[in-house]
Design a protein around this motif. Sequence first.
Motif, PDB file in Angstrom:
ATOM      1  N   LEU A  94       0.811  -1.176  -0.225  1.00 22.65           N
ATOM      2  CA  LEU A  94      -0.053  -0.106  -0.110  1.00 22.65           C
ATOM      3  C   LEU A  94       0.757   1.046   0.030  1.00 22.65           C
ATOM      4  N   VAL A  95       1.891   1.264   0.613  1.00 22.95           N
ATOM      5  CA  VAL A  95       2.944   2.450   0.621  1.00 22.95           C
ATOM      6  C   VAL A  95       3.536   2.663  -0.557  1.00 22.95           C
ATOM      7  N   TRP A  96       3.938   1.332  -1.096  1.00 28.27           N
ATOM      8  CA  TRP A  96       4.576   1.395  -2.538  1.00 28.27           C
ATOM      9  C   TRP A  96       3.697   1.912  -3.316  1.00 28.27           C
ATOM     10  N   LEU A  97       2.488   1.831  -3.381  1.00 25.94           N
ATOM     11  CA  LEU A  97       1.498   2.396  -4.548  1.00 25.94           C
ATOM     12  C   LEU A  97       1.427   3.903  -4.199  1.00 25.94           C
ATOM     13  N   GLY A  98       1.618   4.557  -3.093  1.00 26.53           N
ATOM     14  CA  GLY A  98       1.585   6.002  -2.737  1.00 26.53           C
ATOM     15  C   GLY A  98       2.977   6.397  -3.416  1.00 26.53           C
ATOM     16  N   VAL A  99       4.058   5.881  -3.154  1.00 25.56           N
ATOM     17  CA  VAL A  99       5.257   6.269  -3.353  1.00 25.56           C
ATOM     18  C   VAL A  99       5.505   6.267  -5.028  1.00 25.56           C
ATOM     19  N   LEU A 100       4.729   5.346  -5.549  1.00 23.49           N
ATOM     20  CA  LEU A 100       4.736   5.330  -7.255  1.00 23.49           C
ATOM     21  C   LEU A 100       3.974   6.486  -7.669  1.00 23.49           C
ATOM     22  N   ALA A 101       2.762   6.574  -7.057  1.00 20.17           N
ATOM     23  CA  ALA A 101       2.015   7.735  -7.710  1.00 20.17           C
ATOM     24  C   ALA A 101       2.912   9.153  -7.489  1.00 20.17           C
ATOM     25  N   PHE A 102       3.573   9.313  -6.255  1.00 21.69           N
ATOM     26  CA  PHE A 102       4.510  10.645  -6.120  1.00 21.69           C
ATOM     27  C   PHE A 102       5.634  10.570  -7.103  1.00 21.69           C
ATOM     28  N   THR A 103       6.056   9.527  -7.335  1.00 19.61           N
ATOM     29  CA  THR A 103       7.274   9.396  -8.317  1.00 19.61           C
ATOM     30  C   THR A 103       6.684   9.625  -9.791  1.00 19.61           C
ATOM     31  N   VAL A 104       5.484   9.159 -10.299  1.00 16.80           N
ATOM     32  CA  VAL A 104       4.819   9.426 -11.585  1.00 16.80           C
ATOM     33  C   VAL A 104       4.679  10.995 -11.624  1.00 16.80           C
ATOM     34  N   TYR A 105       3.948  11.512 -10.387  1.00 21.47           N
ATOM     35  CA  TYR A 105       3.630  13.058 -10.487  1.00 21.47           C
ATOM     36  C   TYR A 105       4.882  13.971 -10.725  1.00 21.47           C
ATOM     37  N   ASN A 106       5.970  13.498  -9.873  1.00 22.22           N
ATOM     38  CA  ASN A 106       7.073  14.483 -10.141  1.00 22.22           C
ATOM     39  C   ASN A 106       7.925  14.116 -11.344  1.00 22.22           C
ATOM     40  N   TYR A 107       8.002  13.259 -12.067  1.00 22.74           N
ATOM     41  CA  TYR A 107       8.580  12.797 -12.982  1.00 22.74           C
ATOM     42  C   TYR A 107       7.984  13.394 -14.341  1.00 22.74           C
ATOM     43  N   VAL A 108       6.605  13.556 -14.368  1.00 19.41           N
ATOM     44  CA  VAL A 108       5.881  14.363 -15.250  1.00 19.41           C
ATOM     45  C   VAL A 108       6.604  15.867 -15.149  1.00 19.41           C
ATOM     46  N   ILE A 109       6.625  16.324 -14.039  1.00 21.60           N
ATOM     47  CA  ILE A 109       7.202  17.785 -13.885  1.00 21.60           C
ATOM     48  C   ILE A 109       8.626  17.848 -14.432  1.00 21.60           C
ATOM     49  N   TYR A 110       9.359  17.072 -14.266  1.00 23.76           N
ATOM     50  CA  TYR A 110      10.702  16.676 -14.463  1.00 23.76           C
ATOM     51  C   TYR A 110      10.910  16.882 -16.028  1.00 23.76           C
ATOM     52  N   ALA A 125      12.597   7.677 -18.458  1.00 27.47           N
ATOM     53  CA  ALA A 125      12.771   6.096 -17.975  1.00 27.47           C
ATOM     54  C   ALA A 125      12.085   5.873 -16.598  1.00 27.47           C
ATOM     55  N   VAL A 126      12.345   6.844 -15.685  1.00 27.38           N
ATOM     56  CA  VAL A 126      11.611   6.637 -14.336  1.00 27.38           C
ATOM     57  C   VAL A 126      10.145   6.679 -14.638  1.00 27.38           C
ATOM     58  N   LEU A 127       9.828   7.811 -15.195  1.00 32.54           N
ATOM     59  CA  LEU A 127       8.444   8.306 -15.577  1.00 32.54           C
ATOM     60  C   LEU A 127       7.595   6.885 -16.193  1.00 32.54           C
ATOM     61  N   GLY A 128       8.100   6.269 -17.184  1.00 32.79           N
ATOM     62  CA  GLY A 128       7.470   5.142 -17.825  1.00 32.79           C
ATOM     63  C   GLY A 128       7.439   3.918 -17.116  1.00 32.79           C
ATOM     64  N   LEU A 129       8.806   3.618 -16.384  1.00 33.71           N
ATOM     65  CA  LEU A 129       8.690   2.557 -15.266  1.00 33.71           C
ATOM     66  C   LEU A 129       7.898   2.675 -14.322  1.00 33.71           C
ATOM     67  N   SER A 130       7.729   3.790 -13.705  1.00 33.11           N
ATOM     68  CA  SER A 130       6.821   3.898 -12.395  1.00 33.11           C
ATOM     69  C   SER A 130       5.275   4.113 -12.825  1.00 33.11           C
ATOM     70  N   LEU A 131       5.015   4.624 -13.891  1.00 33.99           N
ATOM     71  CA  LEU A 131       3.758   4.649 -14.650  1.00 33.99           C
ATOM     72  C   LEU A 131       3.013   3.322 -14.778  1.00 33.99           C
ATOM     73  N   PHE A 132       3.893   2.547 -15.427  1.00 31.18           N
ATOM     74  CA  PHE A 132       3.400   1.105 -15.788  1.00 31.18           C
ATOM     75  C   PHE A 132       3.370   0.151 -14.648  1.00 31.18           C
ATOM     76  N   SER A 133       4.325   0.563 -13.546  1.00 28.58           N
ATOM     77  CA  SER A 133       4.359  -0.209 -12.149  1.00 28.58           C
ATOM     78  C   SER A 133       3.100   0.169 -11.422  1.00 28.58           C
ATOM     79  N   LEU A 134       2.683   1.584 -11.394  1.00 30.89           N
ATOM     80  CA  LEU A 134       1.364   2.018 -10.927  1.00 30.89           C
ATOM     81  C   LEU A 134       0.286   1.400 -11.089  1.00 30.89           C
TER      82      LEU A 134
END
Length: 302
Positions: A94-110, A125-134
């Motif tokens: 459950l925490v992992w899902l939240g960290v993934l959401a945060f990662t997707v959010y921030n790497y869209v900005i990056y 690469a981080v954006l794509g990997l984290s988005l598909f993981s989420l």
Amino acid sequence: MSQQRTDQGERSNRGSAAGAAAPGAPWLWLSIAAGVLAVAGSVVGLGVGGFYANLTPAFLPQALAQDVANLALAAPALLVCAILALRGSLRARLVWLGVLAFTVYNYVIYTFSIPFGPLFPVWVAVLGLSLFSLIGGIASTDAGAAAARFGSRPAAVVTGWSLIVVGVLFGLLWLSEDVPALVAGTTPQSVLDLGIPTNPVHILDLAFFLPAVVGTGILLLRRREMAYPVAPAFLVFLILTGVPIMVTPIVQSVRGETAAWTVLAPIGLITVLMLVLLAWLLRTVGSPDGAEARSGAGEPAG
């Protein structure tokens, strides 16, 4: 008697499915790759002098603060939670899902807001990997089994209302800047300060994340199963979102700039509140056997 044991076994298997690593293992491994790349990118961003030289004076401390938050908290949390989730921990998942959401959010900005440079492929690469993981992580999580393991209705109610209130407040805050600028035919000050066409935080929050936060809160109050695994994830997302905001004035102070210390009190209060709610909610998550016992006793899930 044999049929009863079979039914009990099926319920037990269903109760443990959310915490099992096997259904979502590929997405967990993808997120580990994203975490490793995020660490590498943040190390370069912080270690290479002048890497963010093209950013405005207002944007530069925010970018550095985000790298600090990624390197010190978000990326390590992503790696640790993914490993624990592979071992079957529902709380870690459950925490992992939240960290993934945060990662997707921030790497869209990056990827959309920071000028093109050597780290662009890493950010993509981080954006794509984290988005598909989420996406895969949510799809492979058994919401019904997860919901059955939440043992406190008061914790769910308080969390639901907190998500609604925080989501609405941030939405009103962003609209208080955007709407007057639209009416006056001017550009919001935050956009001018960042030196970019639009404010990506306002776009992501108003279009996606804040409606999802509020909607999750409402569904949690209505005891919808799908809200139970998502609500803790959004608490994690809100906690991690507050960290770089609070780190920014520290970065400004270290750089000898005027630090915006006034953000610490309100953002710190919200962050601590979300952290307390997350700890409370996760403490109510019981074992699959406990969920089966509550279900057998006629208690409602969650």
